[in-house]
Each structure stands twice: as C-alpha cells, then as structure tokens.
Design an enzyme around this catalytic site. Structure first.
Site, PDB file in Angstrom:
ATOM      1  N   GLY A   9     -11.452 -12.560  19.224  1.00 35.82           N
ATOM      2  CA  GLY A   9     -10.361 -12.251  18.304  1.00 35.82           C
ATOM      3  C   GLY A   9      -9.809 -10.872  18.608  1.00 35.82           C
ATOM      4  O   GLY A   9     -10.338  -9.871  18.128  1.00 35.82           O
ATOM      5  N   GLY A  14      -9.679  -6.541  15.927  1.00 30.29           N
ATOM      6  CA  GLY A  14     -10.623  -6.845  16.999  1.00 30.29           C
ATOM      7  C   GLY A  14     -10.472  -5.929  18.195  1.00 30.29           C
ATOM      8  O   GLY A  14     -11.451  -5.405  18.731  1.00 30.29           O
ATOM      9  N   SER A 127     -14.322  -2.640   6.639  1.00 30.77           N
ATOM     10  CA  SER A 127     -13.210  -2.062   5.893  1.00 30.77           C
ATOM     11  C   SER A 127     -12.725  -0.785   6.557  1.00 30.77           C
ATOM     12  O   SER A 127     -13.513  -0.014   7.089  1.00 30.77           O
ATOM     13  CB  SER A 127     -13.624  -1.745   4.450  1.00 30.77           C
ATOM     14  N   LYS A 182     -18.538  -6.895   0.460  1.00 33.86           N
ATOM     15  CA  LYS A 182     -17.156  -6.660   0.903  1.00 33.86           C
ATOM     16  C   LYS A 182     -16.153  -7.284  -0.063  1.00 33.86           C
ATOM     17  O   LYS A 182     -15.084  -6.718  -0.332  1.00 33.86           O
ATOM     18  CB  LYS A 182     -16.956  -7.225   2.307  1.00 33.86           C
ATOM     19  N   HIS A 185     -15.903  -4.985  -2.938  1.00 29.47           N
ATOM     20  CA  HIS A 185     -15.140  -3.825  -2.453  1.00 29.47           C
ATOM     21  C   HIS A 185     -13.648  -4.111  -2.579  1.00 29.47           C
ATOM     22  O   HIS A 185     -12.875  -3.296  -3.093  1.00 29.47           O
ATOM     23  CB  HIS A 185     -15.504  -3.527  -0.997  1.00 29.47           C
ATOM     24  N   ASN A 186     -13.224  -5.287  -2.119  1.00 34.23           N
ATOM     25  CA  ASN A 186     -11.811  -5.615  -2.154  1.00 34.23           C
ATOM     26  C   ASN A 186     -11.307  -5.817  -3.581  1.00 34.23           C
ATOM     27  O   ASN A 186     -10.154  -5.496  -3.891  1.00 34.23           O
ATOM     28  CB  ASN A 186     -11.542  -6.870  -1.315  1.00 34.23           C
ATOM     29  N   GLU A 189     -10.706  -2.497  -4.830  1.00 28.57           N
ATOM     30  CA  GLU A 189      -9.496  -2.029  -4.145  1.00 28.57           C
ATOM     31  C   GLU A 189      -8.239  -2.531  -4.859  1.00 28.57           C
ATOM     32  O   GLU A 189      -7.282  -1.769  -5.075  1.00 28.57           O
ATOM     33  CB  GLU A 189      -9.518  -2.519  -2.700  1.00 28.57           C
ATOM     34  N   HIS A 450     -21.197 -26.372 -32.490  1.00 22.45           N
ATOM     35  CA  HIS A 450     -21.832 -25.764 -31.323  1.00 22.45           C
ATOM     36  C   HIS A 450     -23.021 -24.884 -31.677  1.00 22.45           C
ATOM     37  O   HIS A 450     -23.704 -24.382 -30.789  1.00 22.45           O
ATOM     38  CB  HIS A 450     -20.793 -24.941 -30.551  1.00 22.45           C
TER      39      HIS A 450
END
Length: 471
Positions: A9, A14, A127, A182, A185-186, A189, A450
């Site tokens: 990639g 990459g 990241s 990750k 993390h995003n 973000e 309930h």
C-alpha cells in the site's frame, strides 16, 4: 537485496512510513496494485535501501526471515483481499501488521482465521497523518504477543518521541486491543475538533475576524490548551485565499466528511453501556453539516433569539478558553471510560498510562494535558474516571462555571454548540448523587412491568400502579 520489511500500500501514508523506516536503517520492499504508485516509489527511493516489487509473490520472496509484512491499505474488504493472496505465501513465524483504521472486531476475526498457521498478526493504530508517517507517528500495536519482539525494534525506532524521550509506541495487548485504542483515539479526535469549531463559531458570533481568531488560538496554544489541533487551527485561520484575498476557511463549504471511526466509537460505547455523549454529538454535528442545502432553506424560516448586546472580548474570550479546556477534559474522560469498558469486556489488560503516554506526541490529539492523564493513571491504575483524579478535580473546579456561562451565552445567542453542551451535561450528570432515573424506572414499570430496585432493601419489585385520568 533482501530487505527487512515489506510494505503493501504505497499511498501517502504507506510511502512515507517506508521512507521513515529506511531513514531509521531498515530496508524496505514496497508493493501496490497501482503501477503508477510502484513506479513513483521506485523513483523516490533511488539510491536508498528500498525497492518496489511487481507482485506480492516478489515482495515476499525479497524479505528476510522471519518475514514482516506491513499493510497500509483501506480498511475492510481490501485487507481481506490482500490477506487471501498473502497467506499462502507466508509460513509459521512470519508477521503481518495491519496499520489501517480497521475495526477492532475485524482484527480479532482475522487473528482467529490464522490460528494453526503459526503466522503472527498485529493490528496497529497509526496516527499522525502524512507528516507523522514520515517524521514520527504514534503507534498503538496489539495482537499476537509473540510478534512484539519481532516488530518492536522498527516500530519504536520510527515512532515520535515525547518530551521525555520515550517512543510513542507501546504494546496495547492481545486481540484487537491496538485497533480499539486507535478507534477511541479517533473518537476523542472528533470531539476535540468539534469543540474547537464551536469556540470558533462563538468568536465569529462575537464579530471577530479570522486573523483575530487566529491570534487568540495562537495564544491559547501556549498554555493549558496547548495541542496540535489548536496550533493548526491558528494556522488555518491566518491563511488567505490567493484567489479572493479572503480567509480561505471562509470560502470552504461547511459540510464535513467522516470515515467512520467516530461513528464506531459511539456505537461501541452504546454496546458497552458507556456514556460518551460529547463524542457522539461530534459525530452528529458532522451529520447535521451534511444537510447544508436544507439548513440554507431552514435559516430563512426558523426563528432564533434576538441579537445580543456586544460583548467585552477581554471578559468573554478567557471564559471560552476555560470552557474549551473543561469540555476537552470531559471528552478525554469519556474516551478513557470507554477504554476501561473495552478492557473489562475483552480482558486485554490495557496499560492506561501507556496509552496516554503514546498519545503525547506524533498523533493528531497530542496535547499538553496528556502528560497529566498519564500521571493520573500511573498513580492509580484503577482510576474510575479522569474527572475524579485530584488534578482534574482542581481544573474542573476552576473552569466549570465558565463552561456554564459559555453554554448559556451560546444558547441565548442561537449558536449551536452541541459538544460543549453535552460535555457540561456529562459533567453535571457524573457529579449528581441522585439522577431522575428513579422516575424513568417507575415509568417503565408502569407501562411494561419491567420492575425496579429500591433504596431500602434488595431485590426487584413491581407495582400495580393506580390508573389516573388518561386522555
């Protein structure tokens, strides 16, 4: 020349990771289905310890044993397609690293599919964007523990370094732990970006020019709000469009795109029963932005509040600054609460202090307060929520009133600040000893039998509620 690492990639991320690896002394063979990208890589790496292969078979044949193959391809079906072709070419002891924004459940599924082959699998969050890939990203690897000694030397070599010299790359744990970290993390973000955008919207409502806003963000970046996102916001607001002479940001269509990681974070939070409203509202804000044509029409017919009197910027801007800091802390608190829930669900033994440590440099959410977060979890691994850490208790005590006043000002001015509002609600709900959920549970018992629990004795109870007048 046989090389140390194969990288599949050769897009922006990459290719730059490959150049970073080569610069740190690791030879690389690259491959991409796109011939133009292969040729570009070959040209860019002339004279370096790197080369381009014309097929996956050639790439694998060019690797030293044990083979280490790093995938930087789009998440989802493309990863599965590469693995289908790659798997027969590898043998026991070889390592596959998926460095894309992969859903952690897919990482766990792929690891299970490799059981019995001896092929080791690593799902690693990466990241830092284009610049980070080239000069030092934050890396969050997890998966087959046997793979860590085989990938640690080059992953930590290319990672960003925090102020104390520590590489922003640590082992997160087994299974999909790395990609889960990750994902969170995003999600943080998303929240952080939305909060900054809301501060920008408030400044715009106050009549400030882009250059004035840029100067404020630049100043904020020198204090407690110091972060990568604050810094780039200052840069963006100061940049002029060469065609019109106006601030470029004002010429950009107000429709935000998303790749799904924020949505995943919100969905997994719901699955695990974690309150993460600021992250979710940041996702919904992008969804609302996509209704741009509808909003233009609605703006002509839907009424809002009357214009407010001019504000004293010297008084208001410090309040927005503190409100932004308080809301940012709440967003991080939600993210780490989700990490703890995921850890409990999957028994990964996530090192919370190391997660914060890894995020201190290289990544998009790198910020001054992450060192405080690292210390909080280093001092108390079983910390239930960041908000009850002594340091953050003090910061919130200092900032919470400003957050209230800014949210109230936004409401009275008709400025949409969903992330700031949800951060305040999260803080108030978390600090409330008794929420109105007792009434909610009574309602559920009334219409659906309930049941409910009582304060004064254990067990589950149901009441045959008296029926009043019903319309």
């Amino acid at each position: 020349m046989q090389t140390t690492i194969g990288l599949i990639g050769l897009g922006v991320m990459g290719e730059n990771l490959a150049l970073n690896l080569e610069r740190k002394g690791f030879s690389v063979t690259g491959f991409d289905l796109d011939e133009n990208k292969r040729n570009s890589f070959a040209k860019r790496t002339e004279g370096l310890k790197a080369c381009a292969a014309n097929s996956l078979k050639d790439l694998v044949a060019n690797l030293q044993m044990p083979r280490r193959v790093w995938l930087m391809v789009p998440a989802g079906a493309p990863v599965d397609a590469v693995l289908t072709e790659l798997r027969p070419l590898l043998s026991a002891g070889d390592v596959i690293i998926d460095g894309g924004n992969t859903l952690y459940r897919d990482t766990q599924r792929r690891m299970e599919s490799l059981e019995g082959t001896g092929i080791l699998y690593v799902g690693s969050g990466v990241s830092g964007g284009e610049e980070g890939a080239l000069n030092g990203p934050a890396l969050m690897p997890g998966g087959s523990s046997e793979a860590w000694p085989l990938v640690r030397p080059f992953l930590q070599a290319i990672a960003a370094k925090a102020d104390d010299g520590q590489p922003c790359c640590e082992w997160m744990g087994p299974g999909g732990a790395g990609h889960f970290v990750k994902m969170v993390h995003n999600g943080i973000e998303y929240a952080d970006m939305q909060l900054i955008c809301e501060a920008y919207a408030l400044m715009k409502n106050l009549g400030m020019t882009p250059m004035e806003k840029s100067a404020v963000f630049r100043q904020w970046g020198e204090g407690e709000l110091s972060s990568y996102l604050i810094d780039i916001t200052a840069d963006i607001l100061a940049h002029e469009d060469p065609e019109t002479g106006h601030a470029l940001v004002e010429m950009i269509l107000d429709t935000a795109e998303q790749k799904g990681t924020g949505k995943w974070t919100s969905q997994i939070a719901l699955d695990l029963g974690v309150s993460a409203p600021t992250i979710a509202d940041a996702v919904f804000a992008r969804t609302m932005s996509a209704l741009q044509a509808e909003r233009v029409v609605a703006s002509q017919v839907l009424k809002g509040p009357k214009p407010q009197a001019a504000q004293n910027l010297d008084l208001v801007l410090p309040k927005i600054q503190k409100a932004l800091l308080a809301a940012k802390i709440c967003a991080y608190a939600q993210g780490f609460a989700l990490l703890k829930a995921g850890d409990k669900e999957h028994d990964w033994q996530l090192p919370m202090d190391k997660v914060a440590s890894v995020w201190r440099a290289g990544c998009i959410i790198r910020a001054h307060l992450l060192e405080h977060i690292r210390r909080a979890f280093a001092d108390k691994q079983d910390l239930t929520n960041l908000l009850v850490d002594d340091h953050f208790v003090g910061v919130m005590a200092e900032c919470q009133q400003d957050l209230r006043e800014v949210v109230a000002m936004a409401a009275m001015s008709g400025v949409a600040v969903p992330a700031l509002m949800s951060a305040l609600s999260y803080y108030d709900a978390y600090r409330t000893e008794r929420l109105p959920a007792n009434l909610l549970q009574a309602q559920r018992d009334y219409f659906g039998a309930h049941s409910y629990q009582r304060l004064d004795k254990p067990g589950k109870f149901h009441t045959k509620w008296p029926k009043g007048a019903q319309s």
